[in-house]
Design a protein around this motif. Structure first.
Motif, PDB file in Angstrom:
ATOM      1  N   SER A  33      41.046   5.437  12.599  1.00 10.83           N
ATOM      2  CA  SER A  33      41.667   6.745  12.468  1.00 10.83           C
ATOM      3  C   SER A  33      41.425   7.570  13.724  1.00 10.83           C
ATOM      4  CB  SER A  33      41.085   7.474  11.246  1.00 10.83           C
ATOM      5  OG  SER A  33      41.395   8.847  11.305  1.00 10.83           O
ATOM      6  N   HIS A  34      42.500   8.061  14.343  1.00 10.99           N
ATOM      7  CA  HIS A  34      42.360   8.876  15.553  1.00 10.99           C
ATOM      8  C   HIS A  34      41.655  10.199  15.234  1.00 10.99           C
ATOM      9  CE1 HIS A  34      44.570   6.037  17.847  1.00 10.99           C
ATOM     10  NE2 HIS A  34      45.715   6.224  17.209  1.00 10.99           N
TER      11      HIS A  34
ATOM     12  N   GLU B  27      40.440   4.898  22.376  1.00 10.09           N
ATOM     13  CA  GLU B  27      40.649   4.054  21.198  1.00 10.09           C
ATOM     14  C   GLU B  27      42.117   3.656  21.059  1.00 10.09           C
ATOM     15  OE1 GLU B  27      38.359   2.778  19.413  1.00 10.09           O
ATOM     16  OE2 GLU B  27      36.563   3.997  19.717  1.00 10.09           O
ATOM     17  N   PHE B  28      43.034   4.581  21.376  1.00 11.63           N
ATOM     18  CA  PHE B  28      44.463   4.278  21.313  1.00 11.63           C
ATOM     19  C   PHE B  28      44.825   3.190  22.334  1.00 11.63           C
ATOM     20  CE2 PHE B  28      48.707   5.011  23.160  1.00 11.63           C
ATOM     21  CZ  PHE B  28      49.494   4.776  22.037  1.00 11.63           C
TER      22      PHE B  28
ATOM     23  N   ASN C 182      43.921  -4.260  23.826  1.00 15.08           N
ATOM     24  CA  ASN C 182      42.879  -5.142  23.288  1.00 15.08           C
ATOM     25  C   ASN C 182      42.850  -5.017  21.766  1.00 15.08           C
ATOM     26  OD1 ASN C 182      40.624  -6.811  23.079  1.00 15.08           O
ATOM     27  ND2 ASN C 182      39.164  -5.220  23.694  1.00 15.08           N
ATOM     28  N   PRO C 183      43.966  -5.401  21.100  1.00 16.46           N
ATOM     29  CA  PRO C 183      44.110  -5.166  19.653  1.00 16.46           C
ATOM     30  C   PRO C 183      43.049  -5.842  18.793  1.00 16.46           C
ATOM     31  CG  PRO C 183      45.849  -6.630  20.465  1.00 16.46           C
ATOM     32  CD  PRO C 183      45.136  -6.093  21.660  1.00 16.46           C
ATOM     33  N   HIS C 184      42.492  -6.955  19.259  1.00 24.07           N
ATOM     34  CA  HIS C 184      41.477  -7.663  18.471  1.00 24.07           C
ATOM     35  C   HIS C 184      40.078  -7.109  18.720  1.00 24.07           C
ATOM     36  CE1 HIS C 184      44.522 -10.473  17.203  1.00 24.07           C
ATOM     37  NE2 HIS C 184      44.810 -10.768  18.459  1.00 24.07           N
ATOM     38  N   ARG C 185      39.978  -6.155  19.645  1.00 19.46           N
ATOM     39  CA  ARG C 185      38.724  -5.453  19.959  1.00 19.46           C
ATOM     40  C   ARG C 185      37.590  -6.420  20.303  1.00 19.46           C
ATOM     41  NH1 ARG C 185      39.415   0.022  19.057  1.00 19.46           N
ATOM     42  NH2 ARG C 185      37.691   0.115  20.534  1.00 19.46           N
ATOM     43  N   VAL C 186      37.933  -7.426  21.103  1.00 19.98           N
ATOM     44  CA  VAL C 186      36.912  -8.346  21.614  1.00 19.98           C
ATOM     45  C   VAL C 186      36.362  -7.765  22.913  1.00 19.98           C
ATOM     46  CG1 VAL C 186      37.947 -10.372  20.547  1.00 19.98           C
ATOM     47  CG2 VAL C 186      38.648  -9.703  22.863  1.00 19.98           C
TER      48      VAL C 186
ATOM     49  N   ILE D  21      40.102  -0.150  32.315  1.00 19.08           N
ATOM     50  CA  ILE D  21      41.404   0.526  32.385  1.00 19.08           C
ATOM     51  C   ILE D  21      41.484   1.650  31.357  1.00 19.08           C
ATOM     52  CG2 ILE D  21      43.893   0.228  32.015  1.00 19.08           C
ATOM     53  CD1 ILE D  21      43.538  -2.649  33.140  1.00 19.08           C
ATOM     54  N   SER D  22      41.128   1.337  30.111  1.00 16.86           N
ATOM     55  CA  SER D  22      41.194   2.348  29.044  1.00 16.86           C
ATOM     56  C   SER D  22      40.254   3.512  29.325  1.00 16.86           C
ATOM     57  CB  SER D  22      40.843   1.710  27.692  1.00 16.86           C
ATOM     58  OG  SER D  22      41.739   0.676  27.366  1.00 16.86           O
ATOM     59  N   GLY D  23      39.033   3.199  29.761  1.00 15.72           N
ATOM     60  CA  GLY D  23      38.054   4.245  30.057  1.00 15.72           C
ATOM     61  C   GLY D  23      38.489   5.142  31.195  1.00 15.72           C
ATOM     62  N   GLY D  24      39.028   4.542  32.270  1.00 17.01           N
ATOM     63  CA  GLY D  24      39.473   5.313  33.430  1.00 17.01           C
ATOM     64  C   GLY D  24      40.640   6.228  33.111  1.00 17.01           C
ATOM     65  N   LEU D  25      41.643   5.712  32.414  1.00 18.53           N
ATOM     66  CA  LEU D  25      42.821   6.520  32.070  1.00 18.53           C
ATOM     67  C   LEU D  25      42.468   7.628  31.076  1.00 18.53           C
ATOM     68  CD1 LEU D  25      45.582   3.754  31.766  1.00 18.53           C
ATOM     69  CD2 LEU D  25      45.296   5.430  33.601  1.00 18.53           C
TER      70      LEU D  25
END
Length: 266
Positions: A70-71, A148-149, A155-159, A167-171
């Motif tokens: 949940s966002h 998280e989005f 990385n939908p399987h969250r491995v 990439i996600s952290g930087g953006l």
């Protein structure tokens, strides 16, 4: 760059020009002033930050959706984690920013702490705490929700996937930093109590309160004043959050894997 009324010798137009001028006129190590106090504060602050986030996220996801991600839960968990993080980091930020100001009289973190304590009292270390929270709660909400989005997309399987975490952290950090720059400018003014700016605004004594800081910034620099140093802030936050998330996810993976291996019967 966020200084509202800088000394003529400390006027900068862009990030590269600022860094070049600082190192040329004040020495190679000048941009690293205050590093030691930030290192001391960052350890316990981030330990509480991520521990609180993980626990709150797990609990709230169960409450809101019972399964999945949940966002809203991520945003609230990030906000709660910020309360603990900032309680530790706010004094460190005050010391760091006072040491980094042009022509700062403080030669060490310890002397800065002693001087501030003696002349302004312990309250000076938390004068900007409400502003810090007002800035960091939306910052961390945007940051965690975006992270998280993006993880769900790349990385939908969250491995454990270092590239996706970087990439996600930087953006996520870049977006949150840009959106909260006006609050950061006000926080900097409250932390540094910039004398030239306060004199120009006819303010005697100490400036306190987010509303007063907002009014002072607008009076001195108008709307553009709220976005001073935005590019530098984004350039700083992108690698910072990318490193933070990738290191955190690595240790989370490493420690969880070891725990599972230790439980596996031979």
């Amino acid at each position: 760059m966020q200084s509202l009324n800088p000394d003529p010798k400390a006027q900068y137009t862009n990030v590269y020009g600022a860094l070049k001028k600082i190192t040329r006129t004040e020495g190679f190590w000048r941009p690293l002033r205050g590093l030691n106090v930030m290192v001391v504060g960052a350890g316990p602050a981030h330990a509480m930050y991520f521990a609180c986030y993980e626990n709150m996220k797990r609990t709230l996801n169960d409450v809101f959706r019972h399964q999945g991600n949940s966002h809203l839960a991520n945003g609230i968990a990030g906000s709660m984690a910020t309360l603990l993080h900032d309680a530790v980091m706010n004094p460190a930020e005050v010391v760091k920013q006072r040491m980094q100001m042009y022509n700062s009289p403080h030669r060490s973190a310890l002397s800065c702490i002693r001087t501030v304590w003696r002349t302004e009292g312990w309250g000076a270390f938390y004068r900007s705490y409400s502003t810090q929270l007002t800035m960091n709660i939306p910052f961390q909400s945007i940051h965690f929700i975006t992270y998280e989005f993006l993880q769900e997309q790349v990385n939908p399987h969250r491995v454990y996937n270092p590239q996706s975490h970087i990439i996600s952290g930087g953006l996520a950090g870049a977006l949150a930093a840009a959106a909260t720059t006006p609050l950061d400018v006000c926080k900097t003014l409250l932390n540094t109590q910039e004398n030239m700016a306060l004199n120009l605004a006819n303010i005697s004594g100490r400036l306190s309160g987010m509303a007063n800081a907002f009014r002072t910034v607008y009076r001195l620099n108008g709307l553009p004043g709220y976005f001073k140093g935005m590019r530098a802030r984004v350039i700083h936050q992108m690698p910072s959050t990318a490193i933070s998330w990738s290191v955190y996810e690595f240790f989370k993976y490493f420690l969880t894997k070891r725990k599972l291996e230790n439980r596996t019967p031979y």
